[in-house]
Design a protein around this motif. Structure first.
Motif, mmCIF file in Angstrom:
data_model
loop_
_atom_site.group_PDB
_atom_site.id
_atom_site.type_symbol
_atom_site.label_atom_id
_atom_site.label_comp_id
_atom_site.label_asym_id
_atom_site.label_seq_id
_atom_site.Cartn_x
_atom_site.Cartn_y
_atom_site.Cartn_z
ATOM 1 N N UNK A 102 56.465 51.971 28.146
ATOM 2 C CA UNK A 102 57.121 52.265 29.427
ATOM 3 C C UNK A 102 56.104 52.296 30.567
ATOM 4 N N UNK A 103 54.900 52.791 30.281
ATOM 5 C CA UNK A 103 53.868 52.885 31.310
ATOM 6 C C UNK A 103 53.400 51.504 31.754
ATOM 7 N N UNK A 104 53.180 50.619 30.799
ATOM 8 C CA UNK A 104 52.761 49.249 31.127
ATOM 9 C C UNK A 104 53.821 48.576 31.980
ATOM 10 N N UNK A 105 55.095 48.746 31.616
ATOM 11 C CA UNK A 105 56.186 48.152 32.389
ATOM 12 C C UNK A 105 56.214 48.706 33.805
ATOM 13 N N UNK A 106 56.077 50.028 33.942
ATOM 14 C CA UNK A 106 56.108 50.656 35.266
ATOM 15 C C UNK A 106 54.939 50.202 36.123
ATOM 16 N N UNK A 107 53.760 50.044 35.524
ATOM 17 C CA UNK A 107 52.588 49.569 36.260
ATOM 18 C C UNK A 107 52.809 48.153 36.767
ATOM 19 N N UNK A 108 53.321 47.291 35.921
ATOM 20 C CA UNK A 108 53.564 45.903 36.315
ATOM 21 C C UNK A 108 54.624 45.816 37.400
#
Length: 354
Positions: A102-108
């Protein structure tokens, strides 16, 4: 140019007369589009002050010429890249994996790019974080380990924000985001007290973690009045590893004698609880929740599956990721100048184990 070379150039999609080894620059795009280099830069960075017509012309020209923004060169000029460093370890932990996803998605989605480094070796923590500065990262998220204090000084000097997630929060200048471990421990205690069970236990890994220890301490404090009255008993339970195997093996150690064993157990995390449940049901023949009530913490994907239907304290990986990225963006923009300690609310999800 010979006719053969001319045809070959056209077949490759290049313009006649252009050197095939030529690297297209923003100057080329500016010349072809009839604008300045600064306008090209603003167009391709999404500057809203540029008209739609100009932006479209520049983008079409860049696509036709095969131009791509040189992120490395830009970061050297601005001393900041679009990279967010993610410091993590223990990718066998289901909740951490869900959170990182979820963090990687939110960062992108926020326009940045994640750069993940593994710190499974605690001795490499400081060195690994210092290496991130070489990449001109815009910010750092730490989900594992405890950065040395001197590392925080280097990041502060370079105005690189650091967010610690579910950590103790002892790094100078860093923001800290924790789920509400205190409330979670209280809710677990209240629910197990409602079951009418009398032999309580808290199962955590040897040595514990920051989050797990807070959950356990709060749990014990919540049941303390009933302990003082002699209505219930309490036994601290320790497993050798904070995973499925740790919980599985702990069941044989602590539940082998059902008449005296704890019958209301709060586990520091779901992964431990799932191992405990399987051993209790399939190896020791215990009924859940009749013989033993079990509550976990995290609400990982497996906890929701029909085979377990684990009653657990839910901390939302999606909301935790969004809160983390929102805080990073505030610090990067300069909207927030002082470090904060933020708390993610938790909820009790009651299923079939308690």
């Amino acid at each position: 140019m010979s006719e053969a070379k001319h045809n070959r150039a056209n077949a490759d999609g290049a313009e006649p007369g252009r050197d095939m080894q030529h690297i297209v620059t923003s100057a080329d795009v500016a010349r072809e589009a009839g604008v300045s280099r600064s306008t090209v830069s603003r167009c391709l960075s999404g500057d809203r002050r540029i008209s739609d017509a100009t932006r479209k012309r520049v983008q079409e020209t860049a696509n036709r010429l095969g131009y791509h923004v040189n992120k490395i060169a830009r970061s050297m000029n601005t001393r900041k890249s679009d990279l967010i460093g993610l410091v993590t370890s223990g990718l066998s932990d289901p909740f951490r994996v869900e959170f990182l996803d979820k963090l990687i998605l939110a960062i992108q989605q926020s326009g940045y790019r994640p750069l993940v480094i593994d710190v499974s070796d605690p001795a490499q923590m400081g060195t690994s974080m210092m290496h991130l500065l070489q990449y001109q990262v815009a910010g750092v998220v730490v989900t594992s380990g405890s950065p040395p204090p001197e590392v925080g000084v280097h990041f502060l000097k370079r105005n690189v924000p650091v967010v610690l997630v579910n950590r103790a929060g002892r790094l100078e200048g860093a923001d800290v985001i924790n789920c509400d471990n205190v409330r979670g421990g209280e809710m677990a205690a209240d629910l197990l007290l409602e079951t009418g069970k009398t032999r309580f236990g808290f199962l955590n890994v040897k040595g514990g973690t920051f989050s797990g220890n807070v959950r356990g301490e709060t749990f014990v404090s919540r049941i303390a009045p009933r302990l003082a009255n002699g209505d219930i008993s309490f036994t601290p339970l320790v497993c050798d590893s904070a995973d499925y195997d740790g919980g599985f093996n702990a069941a044989f150690k602590f539940l082998a004698t059902p008449e005296t064993a704890p019958n209301a157990i709060f586990c520091a995390k779901d992964h431990i609880a799932l191992g405990l449940l399987d051993a209790a049901r399939f190896e020791l023949g215990l009924r859940i929740p009749e013989d033993i009530a079990v509550v976990g913490f995290d609400d990982i994907a497996a906890a929701r599956q029909g085979a377990y239907q684990l009653t657990t304290v839910c901390q939302s990986a999606t909301k935790l990721a969004e809160m983390t990225v929102d805080r990073l963006r505030q610090r990067i923009r300069g909207d927030a100048l002082t470090d904060q300690r933020l708390i993610l609310p938790v909820e009790m999800t009651r299923r079939r184990t308690a």
